[in-house]
Structures are given as structure tokens and as C-alpha cells.
Design an enzyme around this catalytic site. Structure first.
Site, PDB file in Angstrom:
ATOM      1  CG  HIS A 192      -9.485  -8.262   1.394  1.00 58.35           C
ATOM      2  ND1 HIS A 192      -8.794  -7.278   2.068  1.00 58.35           N
ATOM      3  CD2 HIS A 192     -10.383  -8.753   2.286  1.00 58.35           C
ATOM      4  CE1 HIS A 192      -9.261  -7.187   3.317  1.00 58.35           C
ATOM      5  NE2 HIS A 192     -10.230  -8.065   3.469  1.00 58.35           N
TER       6      HIS A 192
ATOM      7  CG  ASN B  74      -6.351   0.073  -0.199  1.00 61.41           C
ATOM      8  OD1 ASN B  74      -5.234   0.075  -0.695  1.00 61.41           O
ATOM      9  ND2 ASN B  74      -6.572  -0.208   1.076  1.00 61.41           N
TER      10      ASN B  74
ATOM     11  CG  HIS C  40      -1.876  -1.141   1.224  1.00 65.92           C
ATOM     12  ND1 HIS C  40      -3.088  -1.074   0.586  1.00 65.92           N
ATOM     13  CD2 HIS C  40      -1.786  -2.401   1.720  1.00 65.92           C
ATOM     14  CE1 HIS C  40      -3.723  -2.239   0.717  1.00 65.92           C
ATOM     15  NE2 HIS C  40      -2.943  -3.066   1.390  1.00 65.92           N
TER      16      HIS C  40
ATOM     17  CG  ASP D 144      -5.705  -5.569  -0.190  1.00 65.78           C
ATOM     18  OD1 ASP D 144      -6.122  -6.464   0.563  1.00 65.78           O
ATOM     19  OD2 ASP D 144      -4.813  -4.776   0.134  1.00 65.78           O
TER      20      ASP D 144
ATOM     21  N   GLY E  37      -3.718  -2.497   9.902  1.00 65.38           N
ATOM     22  CA  GLY E  37      -2.522  -2.571   9.053  1.00 65.38           C
ATOM     23  C   GLY E  37      -1.225  -2.351   9.797  1.00 65.38           C
TER      24      GLY E  37
ATOM     25  CG  HIS F 106      -4.418 -10.404   3.167  1.00 66.90           C
ATOM     26  ND1 HIS F 106      -5.653 -10.943   3.012  1.00 66.90           N
ATOM     27  CD2 HIS F 106      -4.547  -9.084   2.908  1.00 66.90           C
ATOM     28  CE1 HIS F 106      -6.495  -9.992   2.680  1.00 66.90           C
ATOM     29  NE2 HIS F 106      -5.847  -8.855   2.597  1.00 66.90           N
TER      30      HIS F 106
ATOM     31  CG  ASP G 140      -1.647  -6.313   3.696  1.00 62.09           C
ATOM     32  OD1 ASP G 140      -1.772  -5.220   3.103  1.00 62.09           O
ATOM     33  OD2 ASP G 140      -2.586  -6.850   4.308  1.00 62.09           O
TER      34      ASP G 140
HETATM   35  O1  DOR Z   1      -4.613  -4.547   7.485  1.00 63.84           O
HETATM   36  C1  DOR Z   1      -4.972  -4.133   6.393  1.00 63.84           C
HETATM   37  N1  DOR Z   1      -4.627  -2.908   5.948  1.00 63.84           N
HETATM   38  N2  DOR Z   1      -5.738  -4.924   5.605  1.00 63.84           N
HETATM   39  C2  DOR Z   1      -6.309  -4.478   4.480  1.00 63.84           C
HETATM   40  O2  DOR Z   1      -7.006  -5.225   3.855  1.00 63.84           O
HETATM   41  C3  DOR Z   1      -6.101  -3.086   4.039  1.00 63.84           C
HETATM   42  C4  DOR Z   1      -4.862  -2.529   4.606  1.00 63.84           C
HETATM   43  C5  DOR Z   1      -4.764  -1.032   4.458  1.00 63.84           C
HETATM   44  O3  DOR Z   1      -4.987  -0.523   3.366  1.00 63.84           O
HETATM   45  O4  DOR Z   1      -4.397  -0.371   5.442  1.00 63.84           O
HETATM   46 ZN    ZN Z   2      -3.537  -5.112   1.722  1.00 66.79          ZN
END
Ligand code: DOR
Ligand code: ZN
Length: 440
Positions: free
Chosen positions: A182, A98, A66, A155, A327, A235, A308
Site C-alpha cells: 500500500h 488489517n 477486507h 495494506d 473504503g 490499488h 479492495d
Molecule cells: O479505502 C480503504 N479502505 N483503503 C485502505 O487502505 C484500507 C481499507 C479498509 O480497510 O477499510
Molecule cells: Zn485495501
């Protein structure tokens, strides 16, 4: 112009190489692997690096990152995320869609790719499945594929509607790109914070049952079979998902999956201290799930290790568990966690671990990367598997500080990262001296 990496140990799982050898780079490409005499090269200008004691592998590839740009540049930019990747040994990363706004149209895909070109590594774009990632209306996949997107994903905002997912998979299959999914049933996970079980009861946080993940893994495998799409499960966190994948592979379906270091390193008991850095989605599970994930890695059910990497600001994390963002960052801790928790503890050989970080992700995305084959781009990672690393989040290149591993003592350092023959991270000492990292 040539560069000679002399005296290292080369591991290239794609070619079955695991031996002491020198690596010659010419004009940004791999020219030769073997015993190479410097005298034979001296007629042209070049550089020799003595890397005795180090391991040379294809550049690591992370299919799940990300980067937060465009839209949330206070969390991470494409430039800072790429710098973190290079520091972690990654030469190619796939940016998840995202962001705000999402790459659900050609312009945003082009923006991500053009910003990526300004970094020292390869930044690849993954486009959104649906407009605004709302899960309702399919985005212009063909147009975004044309603009250079190499995969499509939901995701962070999993597509709940099976018919919408079916259509997305039909288009992805037609374009020849994988659907990275996801897997989460949002009605089942509801407003859960952590894995549902004894620990969630003890700490008093709302649980997310493993079934919320497994039921969607099963659905997406079925839709992949229906549409002929290559389905890649993101994941994987629990035993049920590993089991579903093992059965799907036994049936010969076109499915692959990844897990991330947190899912083979930590259990839901990490949440007893209410450290919001342990709040991730999918959540950390039980020790039985960790063992199942490790077994899946060992028997090849789990193809890929991804991070991730999910940077968040202090404002998003230094708050109550219930409102903290999901996250953790991962680019700068992945390799030491893989070496310490999987290789040194006997789940994988170093070569098997490198396979899941190089050729397996390259195959998923159809990249000309992940191997040191003659003529391939010289994307290379130089490792020191025995070196001790003490995780210090304040020194991360990432803008994200959200890691539960701060202060952990691990084994396995990145000495240098080379992309297209050029150093993207680390500097080695000149010939004749012992190889050292001069700058970080
Ligand atoms: O822990 C996560 N963080 N899972 C996700 O699916 C999205 C991600 C995020 O974008 O922070
Ligand atoms: Zn992710």
C-alpha cells in the site's frame, strides 16, 4: 459424477481460448473443453446444463479483500464476505491482514484459513508485514508462510520505515512470496480526506496529493530491486504510479500492480455531494488519472483488477466526511463495472479483462487456478455480459452497504459461480430449457 456445461462461449486467456465450446467437469476438475456429445457420457450419472448465450470463464480471483474477521464481525465476517464474493463471480479471494487482531502470528493465519474452509469458496490468507501492523518490527513471516499465508501486505497501514520494508522484502523474497504494498507517505497524506486539487479546494476538504502515493511506489520499486522481492503495488489510483510502473517494467524488474473499479470509473468530482461512500484510500483522482489508469490497463502496465472490498458499518459511514472511514464494498459490483466501463467502452476486450481477473492474480499468488486447463480444479464463473444489472445495495450478500454505485444501471451479470465442481452461487435450469438464474 460429471457436469456438462453445454452451448456456452468459453474464454480462457491462459490457454488463448475464446470460442463456442462445451465444458465437462469430472470429480471436481476440468475434464474437457470442446464439442462434447451427451450420449458419450450417459453411462455414468451426471448433469447437463444448457448455457447458450452465456460466457464461461475461469473462476474470478480477487487479491484484495477486507473480511474484517477476526475483530470487526459487525462489518463483515469471513462467511458473509465469501458469500458476497461468490455472488460477484469470485471463486478465490485473498483476505487482507488489517483485522483486529491482525494475522501477525501463526494462530490468526490458521484461524482465517479454517474459517475460510467453512465457506463455499477458496479463502486465502495474506499475513501482516509487521507486528500489530505498526510498521516497526517485522512479524514472524516464515512461521505464517508455513501456516499457509500466500502473500504479505501492509495494506491500510503502510510501512513508512524503508529499512523495515527492506527487511520484510528480503524475507518475502527468501520465502518466494510477493510483497503487496500500500503505497502512501503518511507525512504527505497527513489528515487528507480526498485527492488534492481544484475539487478539494472547491468542496473545502483537506487534500491528499498524488505524490504521497507515487513517491512510495518509486521507493518500493527500488527496494524490490535491492532485495529481489516480487513487489506488487496495490490499488494504483493515479497517472504518476502508472508511469512509474511502466518504467520499472521496461527495465525488466519483478513488479506487478493492480487497480480497482473505482479508479477507472469515478473521479474526485464524485465527492462534491459529500457522499462518504466516495471516501476511499487512495482517494478518487482526476479525469486525467482515470485516463492514465485505463491506458495502463490497455497496454498491460496494470496486470490485475482487484476490488479492495472494504465493508464498513453505517456508524462508520453515516457521519461527517472528516471522520468517516475510508473504503467501499466492491465484490458484488466489480464484474458489471469492468464490463460496462472497460469492455463496453472499448478499453479492454472481454478476454483481456478476464485475464486480469483470473490468470494474472493466480500467477501473482502462485495458485493452481485461473485457467480451465484439463485437470485443474473446476473453479468456473458463468457470465451474462449483456444482461442489465441495477445495483441494489440492500440485496448485497456483504454486510457492507457502503457503495457509491447504488442504483447504477450496468451491464454484465453473474449467472453462476462454481468452485471445485460445486455451485457456490446461482442455480441453472436443467437441460433442454433456457439457462436462468433461479436463486440469488
Ligand atoms: O479505502 C480503504 N479502505 N483503503 C485502505 O487502505 C484500507 C481499507 C479498509 O480497510 O477499510
Ligand atoms: Zn485495501
Amino acid at each position: 459424477m460429471w457436469v456438462l456445461l453445454k452451448g456456452g462461449h468459453v474464454i480462457d486467456p491462459a490457454q488463448g481460448i475464446d470460442k463456442a465450446a462445451d465444458v465437462l467437469i469430472r470429480d471436481g476438475r476440468i475434464a474437457e473443453i470442446g464439442k462434447i456429445d451427451v450420449q458419450s457420457l450417459n453411462s455414468d450419472p451426471g448433469e447437463v446444463y444448457d448455457i447458450a448465450g452465456k460466457v464461461v470463464t475461469p473462476g474470478l480471483i480477487d487479491v484484495h479483500v477486507h473480511l474484517r474477521e477476526p475483530g470487526e464481525e459487525h462489518k463483515e465476517t469471513i462467511a458473509t464476505g465469501a458469500a458476497a464474493a461468490a455472488a460477484g463471480g469470485f471463486t478465490s479471494i485473498l483476505a487482507m491482514p488489517n483485522t483486529k487482531t491482525a494475522p501477525d502470528n501463526r494462530a490468526v493465519v490458521e484461524y482465517v484459513l479454517s474459517q475460510g474452509k467453512r465457506t463455499p469458496i477458496n479463502v486465502l490468507a495474506c499475513c501482516a508485514m509487521t507486528k500489530g501492523m505498526e510498521g516497526k518490527e517485522m512479524a514472524e513471516l516464515g512461521d505464517m508462510f508455513d501456516a499457509g499465508a500466500v502473500a504479505v501486505s501492509d495494506d491500510g497501514y503502510p510501512v513508512q520505515n524503508a529499512l523495515v520494508m527492506r527487511r520484510v522484502m528480503e524475507y518475502a523474497s527468501m520465502l518466494g512470496i510477493p510483497a503487496l504494498v500500500h503505497c502512501e507517505d503518511k507525512l504527505l497524506s497527513a489528515d487528507g480526506i480526498m485527492n488534492e486539487g481544484i475539487t478539494s479546494t472547491i468542496v473545502g476538504l483537506r487534500g491528499i496529493p498524488a505524490a504521497a502515493e507515487v513517491s512510495m511506489v518509486e521507493r518500493n520499486i527500488m527496494l524490490g530491486e535491492l532485495t529481489g522481492c516480487h513487489v506488487h503495488i496495490q490499488h494504483v489510483s493515479c497517472a504518476g504510479s502508472v508511469d512509474a510502473m511502466r518504467r520499472a517494467k521496461a527495465r525488466g524488474l519483478k513488479v506487478t500492480c493492480e487497480t480497482c473499479p473505482q479508479y477507472f470509473t469515478l473521479t474526485d468530482e464524485a465527492l462534491v455531494d459529500y457522499d462518504t461512500n466516495t471516501k476511499v484510500n487512495p482517494p478518487l483522482r482526476t479525469s486525467a488519472d482515470v485516463e492514465a489508469v485505463k491506458a495502463g490497463l490497455a497496454d498491460g502496465t496494470i496486470d490485475i483488477i482487484a476490488t479492495d472490498h472494504a465493508p464498513h458499518s453505517a456508524e462508520d459511514k453515516e457521519v461527517e466526511m472528516t471522520i468517516a472511514s475510508f473504503g467501499m464494498v466492491g465484490l458484488e459490483t466489480a464484474l458489471p463495472l469492468v464490463i460496462t466501463k472497460l469492455v463496453n467502452e472499448g478499453t479492454l476486450t472481454l478476454s483481456q479483462a478476464i485475464e486480469k481477473l483470473t490468470i494474472a492474480p493466480a500467477k501473482l499468488l502462485g495458485l493452481n487456478a485461473g485457467t480451465l486447463t484439463e485437470g485443474a480444479p473446476a473453479d468456473i464463473t458463468i457470465l451474462d455480459p449483456g444482461a442489465e444489472v441495477i445495483v441494489d445495495s440492500s440485496s448485497f450478500k456483504s454486510m457492507g452497504r457502503n457503495t457509491p454505485f447504488n442504483g447504477w444501471k450496468l451491464k454484465g451479470a453473474v449467472a453462476a459461480t462454481i468452485v471445485g465442481g460445486t455451485f457456490a452461487y446461482g442455480q441453472l435450469s436443467p437441460v433442454g430449457e433456457k439457462c436462468e438464474v433461479l436463486s440469488r
